[in-house]
Scaffold this motif. Sequence first.
Motif, PDB file in Angstrom:
ATOM      1  N   ASN A  94       0.864  -1.184   0.000  1.00 50.34           N
ATOM      2  CA  ASN A  94       0.000   0.000   0.000  1.00 50.34           C
ATOM      3  C   ASN A  94       0.898   1.230   0.000  1.00 50.34           C
ATOM      4  O   ASN A  94       1.673   1.439   0.937  1.00 50.34           O
ATOM      5  CB  ASN A  94      -0.908   0.020   1.235  1.00 50.34           C
ATOM      6  CG  ASN A  94      -1.973  -1.043   1.153  1.00 50.34           C
ATOM      7  OD1 ASN A  94      -2.747  -1.075   0.207  1.00 50.34           O
ATOM      8  ND2 ASN A  94      -2.015  -1.916   2.139  1.00 50.34           N
ATOM      9  N   ILE A  95       0.783   2.033  -1.045  1.00 53.54           N
ATOM     10  CA  ILE A  95       1.669   3.188  -1.229  1.00 53.54           C
ATOM     11  C   ILE A  95       0.813   4.427  -1.427  1.00 53.54           C
ATOM     12  O   ILE A  95      -0.119   4.425  -2.240  1.00 53.54           O
ATOM     13  CB  ILE A  95       2.578   2.990  -2.457  1.00 53.54           C
ATOM     14  CG1 ILE A  95       3.417   1.718  -2.293  1.00 53.54           C
ATOM     15  CG2 ILE A  95       3.464   4.209  -2.686  1.00 53.54           C
ATOM     16  CD1 ILE A  95       4.064   1.244  -3.576  1.00 53.54           C
ATOM     17  N   HIS A 139      -2.087   4.577 -12.526  1.00 49.82           N
ATOM     18  CA  HIS A 139      -3.174   3.679 -12.946  1.00 49.82           C
ATOM     19  C   HIS A 139      -2.611   2.413 -13.598  1.00 49.82           C
ATOM     20  O   HIS A 139      -3.047   1.294 -13.285  1.00 49.82           O
ATOM     21  CB  HIS A 139      -4.103   4.424 -13.910  1.00 49.82           C
ATOM     22  CG  HIS A 139      -5.131   3.556 -14.550  1.00 49.82           C
ATOM     23  ND1 HIS A 139      -6.246   3.092 -13.884  1.00 49.82           N
ATOM     24  CD2 HIS A 139      -5.211   3.060 -15.815  1.00 49.82           C
ATOM     25  CE1 HIS A 139      -6.967   2.344 -14.698  1.00 49.82           C
ATOM     26  NE2 HIS A 139      -6.359   2.319 -15.871  1.00 49.82           N
ATOM     27  N   GLN A 140      -1.656   2.576 -14.491  1.00 44.41           N
ATOM     28  CA  GLN A 140      -1.050   1.429 -15.165  1.00 44.41           C
ATOM     29  C   GLN A 140      -0.299   0.528 -14.186  1.00 44.41           C
ATOM     30  O   GLN A 140      -0.380  -0.704 -14.282  1.00 44.41           O
ATOM     31  CB  GLN A 140      -0.118   1.904 -16.281  1.00 44.41           C
ATOM     32  CG  GLN A 140      -0.855   2.518 -17.444  1.00 44.41           C
ATOM     33  CD  GLN A 140       0.064   3.206 -18.440  1.00 44.41           C
ATOM     34  OE1 GLN A 140       1.185   3.598 -18.117  1.00 44.41           O
ATOM     35  NE2 GLN A 140      -0.416   3.361 -19.669  1.00 44.41           N
ATOM     36  N   LEU A 141       0.425   1.123 -13.241  1.00 46.59           N
ATOM     37  CA  LEU A 141       1.127   0.316 -12.238  1.00 46.59           C
ATOM     38  C   LEU A 141       0.141  -0.469 -11.383  1.00 46.59           C
ATOM     39  O   LEU A 141       0.391  -1.641 -11.062  1.00 46.59           O
ATOM     40  CB  LEU A 141       2.014   1.201 -11.365  1.00 46.59           C
ATOM     41  CG  LEU A 141       3.287   1.729 -12.022  1.00 46.59           C
ATOM     42  CD1 LEU A 141       3.939   2.788 -11.149  1.00 46.59           C
ATOM     43  CD2 LEU A 141       4.256   0.589 -12.293  1.00 46.59           C
ATOM     44  N   ASN A 142      -0.960   0.149 -11.005  1.00 47.56           N
ATOM     45  CA  ASN A 142      -1.991  -0.566 -10.233  1.00 47.56           C
ATOM     46  C   ASN A 142      -2.575  -1.725 -11.028  1.00 47.56           C
ATOM     47  O   ASN A 142      -2.811  -2.805 -10.483  1.00 47.56           O
ATOM     48  CB  ASN A 142      -3.109   0.385  -9.803  1.00 47.56           C
ATOM     49  CG  ASN A 142      -2.762   1.166  -8.566  1.00 47.56           C
ATOM     50  OD1 ASN A 142      -2.074   0.686  -7.681  1.00 47.56           O
ATOM     51  ND2 ASN A 142      -3.249   2.392  -8.494  1.00 47.56           N
ATOM     52  N   ASN A 143      -2.817  -1.518 -12.322  1.00 54.12           N
ATOM     53  CA  ASN A 143      -3.386  -2.582 -13.153  1.00 54.12           C
ATOM     54  C   ASN A 143      -2.399  -3.714 -13.409  1.00 54.12           C
ATOM     55  O   ASN A 143      -2.793  -4.869 -13.519  1.00 54.12           O
ATOM     56  CB  ASN A 143      -3.869  -2.021 -14.490  1.00 54.12           C
ATOM     57  CG  ASN A 143      -5.187  -1.307 -14.360  1.00 54.12           C
ATOM     58  OD1 ASN A 143      -5.889  -1.444 -13.369  1.00 54.12           O
ATOM     59  ND2 ASN A 143      -5.528  -0.523 -15.365  1.00 54.12           N
ATOM     60  N   ARG A 201      -1.024  -7.083  -6.615  1.00 52.03           N
ATOM     61  CA  ARG A 201      -0.742  -7.210  -5.184  1.00 52.03           C
ATOM     62  C   ARG A 201      -0.501  -5.863  -4.510  1.00 52.03           C
ATOM     63  O   ARG A 201      -0.357  -5.806  -3.302  1.00 52.03           O
ATOM     64  CB  ARG A 201       0.454  -8.129  -4.946  1.00 52.03           C
ATOM     65  CG  ARG A 201       1.751  -7.583  -5.499  1.00 52.03           C
ATOM     66  CD  ARG A 201       2.952  -8.419  -5.100  1.00 52.03           C
ATOM     67  NE  ARG A 201       4.171  -7.761  -5.483  1.00 52.03           N
ATOM     68  CZ  ARG A 201       4.753  -6.783  -4.809  1.00 52.03           C
ATOM     69  NH1 ARG A 201       4.216  -6.336  -3.704  1.00 52.03           N
ATOM     70  NH2 ARG A 201       5.872  -6.231  -5.237  1.00 52.03           N
ATOM     71  N   ILE A 202      -0.442  -4.776  -5.286  1.00 53.03           N
ATOM     72  CA  ILE A 202      -0.173  -3.464  -4.700  1.00 53.03           C
ATOM     73  C   ILE A 202      -1.345  -2.523  -4.928  1.00 53.03           C
ATOM     74  O   ILE A 202      -2.167  -2.727  -5.817  1.00 53.03           O
ATOM     75  CB  ILE A 202       1.111  -2.823  -5.278  1.00 53.03           C
ATOM     76  CG1 ILE A 202       0.954  -2.558  -6.763  1.00 53.03           C
ATOM     77  CG2 ILE A 202       2.323  -3.657  -4.974  1.00 53.03           C
ATOM     78  CD1 ILE A 202       1.955  -1.579  -7.301  1.00 53.03           C
ATOM     79  N   ASN A 203      -1.362  -1.481  -4.114  1.00 59.75           N
ATOM     80  CA  ASN A 203      -2.369  -0.437  -4.249  1.00 59.75           C
ATOM     81  C   ASN A 203      -1.654   0.896  -4.080  1.00 59.75           C
ATOM     82  O   ASN A 203      -1.143   1.190  -2.997  1.00 59.75           O
ATOM     83  CB  ASN A 203      -3.468  -0.606  -3.197  1.00 59.75           C
ATOM     84  CG  ASN A 203      -4.530   0.448  -3.329  1.00 59.75           C
ATOM     85  OD1 ASN A 203      -4.882   0.861  -4.436  1.00 59.75           O
ATOM     86  ND2 ASN A 203      -5.051   0.902  -2.215  1.00 59.75           N
TER      87      ASN A 203
END
Length: 107
Positions: A46-47, A64-68, A72-74
């Motif tokens: 969680n960042i 947005h792209q990193l989240n997609n 396992r991360i938000n």
Amino acid sequence: MKGVDNVFTQHNPVLKDTLEDLLKGKLREDIYPYLGNIHMARRPDNIVVFMVGGVTYEESLAVHQLNNNNQRINIVLGGTAVHNFDSFIEEVKIAMHGSNWRFGRES
């Protein structure tokens, strides 16, 4: 991005590179310190990123792209403003107030 003619689609914001390094555990602690006296034993999932001065739509897209791409991360992105071209240029003008440099010509 091979085969892409638009040069603007080839740019990655520094925020994206920084977050990717964080996810890989490659951020230098002397440059990017964190709170607390303990050593980070695992990578964060969680960042929260808050940009004083504002964020751009390009940075928002990168998050947005990193989240997609990493389920396992938000990552949550916030800032004092969301800039478009006009608001960004206005911030630059304010920052340059009192400087000898002027838009369109050098003094």
